[in-house]
Design an enzyme around this catalytic site. Structure first.
Site, mmCIF file in Angstrom:
data_model
loop_
_atom_site.group_PDB
_atom_site.id
_atom_site.type_symbol
_atom_site.label_atom_id
_atom_site.label_comp_id
_atom_site.label_asym_id
_atom_site.label_seq_id
_atom_site.Cartn_x
_atom_site.Cartn_y
_atom_site.Cartn_z
ATOM 1 N N VAL A 1 4.470 -1.480 3.461
ATOM 2 C CA VAL A 1 4.412 0.128 3.231
ATOM 3 C C VAL A 1 5.204 0.506 2.004
ATOM 4 O O VAL A 1 6.431 0.130 1.774
ATOM 5 C CB VAL A 1 4.776 0.997 4.334
ATOM 6 C CG1 VAL A 1 4.883 2.431 3.945
ATOM 7 C CG2 VAL A 1 3.835 0.632 5.667
ATOM 8 N N LYS A 2 4.635 1.067 0.978
ATOM 9 C CA LYS A 2 5.050 1.222 -0.419
ATOM 10 C C LYS A 2 6.014 2.695 -0.319
ATOM 11 O O LYS A 2 5.104 3.650 -0.065
ATOM 12 C CB LYS A 2 4.455 0.771 -1.297
ATOM 13 C CG LYS A 2 5.009 0.417 -2.895
ATOM 14 C CD LYS A 2 4.003 0.066 -3.911
ATOM 15 C CE LYS A 2 4.651 -0.112 -5.268
ATOM 16 N NZ LYS A 2 3.643 -0.707 -6.199
ATOM 17 N N ILE A 3 7.092 2.779 -0.570
ATOM 18 C CA ILE A 3 7.580 4.153 -0.446
ATOM 19 C C ILE A 3 8.491 4.446 -1.482
ATOM 20 O O ILE A 3 9.211 3.490 -1.926
ATOM 21 C CB ILE A 3 8.660 4.009 0.953
ATOM 22 C CG1 ILE A 3 7.607 3.798 2.147
ATOM 23 C CG2 ILE A 3 9.166 5.462 1.028
ATOM 24 C CD1 ILE A 3 8.394 4.015 3.584
ATOM 25 N N ALA B 1 1.020 -1.251 0.004
ATOM 26 C CA ALA B 1 0.094 -0.019 -0.109
ATOM 27 C C ALA B 1 0.909 1.311 -0.054
ATOM 28 O O ALA B 1 1.647 1.387 0.986
ATOM 29 C CB ALA B 1 -0.808 0.089 1.210
#
Ligand code: G3P
Length: 217
Positions: free
Chosen positions: A86-88, A60
């Site tokens: 967590v996509k960064i 996400a």
């Protein structure tokens, strides 16, 4: 190699999950927009619905581009479900956020990777996964799969745990090339996953077997 599906479309996710070979899901803001999700509550709820379908990592993506914003958003996303990753984005502030989450034990996927140097930085910061976009590299007249080989080689040299998640897959051939190159994961459109099943000789052979089976049925 693990298979993820690269979509926010619940029907496609269900279809891939029903095959029994699906290990996870990746999304991005473009894919979320494509299925018409609007507003924070709807976005959060959509991620939850995806996590209910697939028992595996669900990426996400944060929208913020500053460290404090990414941390705030990432913490909110990580609370949705234990499988959220967590996509960064691969930017300076993103590296700080990845390091922060890695210290807290929150999983991260560093996205928009287009060079081995970027992948090295993400691994140094403790990213759980990196997403090299091989299709977009091919689009710009370079060979995307070579980047997968390079990253796999570098991570192997130093024993980094960061998984190489080949993204921006455009065809079944891309999936096979990524498997040959040693990618840990390929995240693919449903059409590319289903494309792996196809071979005309399989269809011809099956038609013949079914025809012959009539002779002794
Ligand atoms: O999820 C990121 C990546 O897979 C995007 O693919 O097709 O938009 O280049 P594409």
């Amino acid at each position: 190699m693990k298979f993820f599906i690269d979509t926010a479309d619940l029907e496609q996710i269900k279809e891939a999950a029903a095959l029994g070979i699906l290990d996870g899901v990746t999304t991005n803001p473009s894919l979320m927009a494509k299925v018409g999700i609007k507003g924070t509550d709807a976005v959060m709820n959509h991620y939850k619905l995806i996590c209910d379908i697939v028992d595996g990592p669900v990426s996400a993506e944060v929208i913020s581009t500053d460290f404090a914003g990414m941390v705030r958003e990432g913490e909110m996303l990580a609370e949705i479900h234990p499988n959220i990753v967590v996509k960064i984005p691969m930017i300076k502030e993103g590296i700080k956020a990845i390091k922060h989450f890695s210290t807290l034990g929150i999983k991260t996927n560093c996205t928009l990777i287009f060079s081995a140097g970027q992948a090295l930085m993400a691994a140094k910061a403790g990213a759980t996964m990196v997403s090299p976009f091989i299709g977009r590299i091919d689009d710009s007249n370079w060979e995307g799969v070579q980047l997968i080989e390079q990253i796999v080689n570098i991570y192997g040299n130093y024993g980094y745990d960061t998984e190489v998640l080949a993204a921006s897959i455009r065809s079944p051939l891309h999936i096979v090339q990524c498997a040959e190159a040693g990618a840990d994961i390929a995240t693919c459109p449903l059409s590319s996953i289903l494309g792996l099943l196809k071979h005309p000789l399989t269809d011809i052979g099956l038609a013949q077997f079914l025809e012959d089976a009539k002779k002794f049925a």
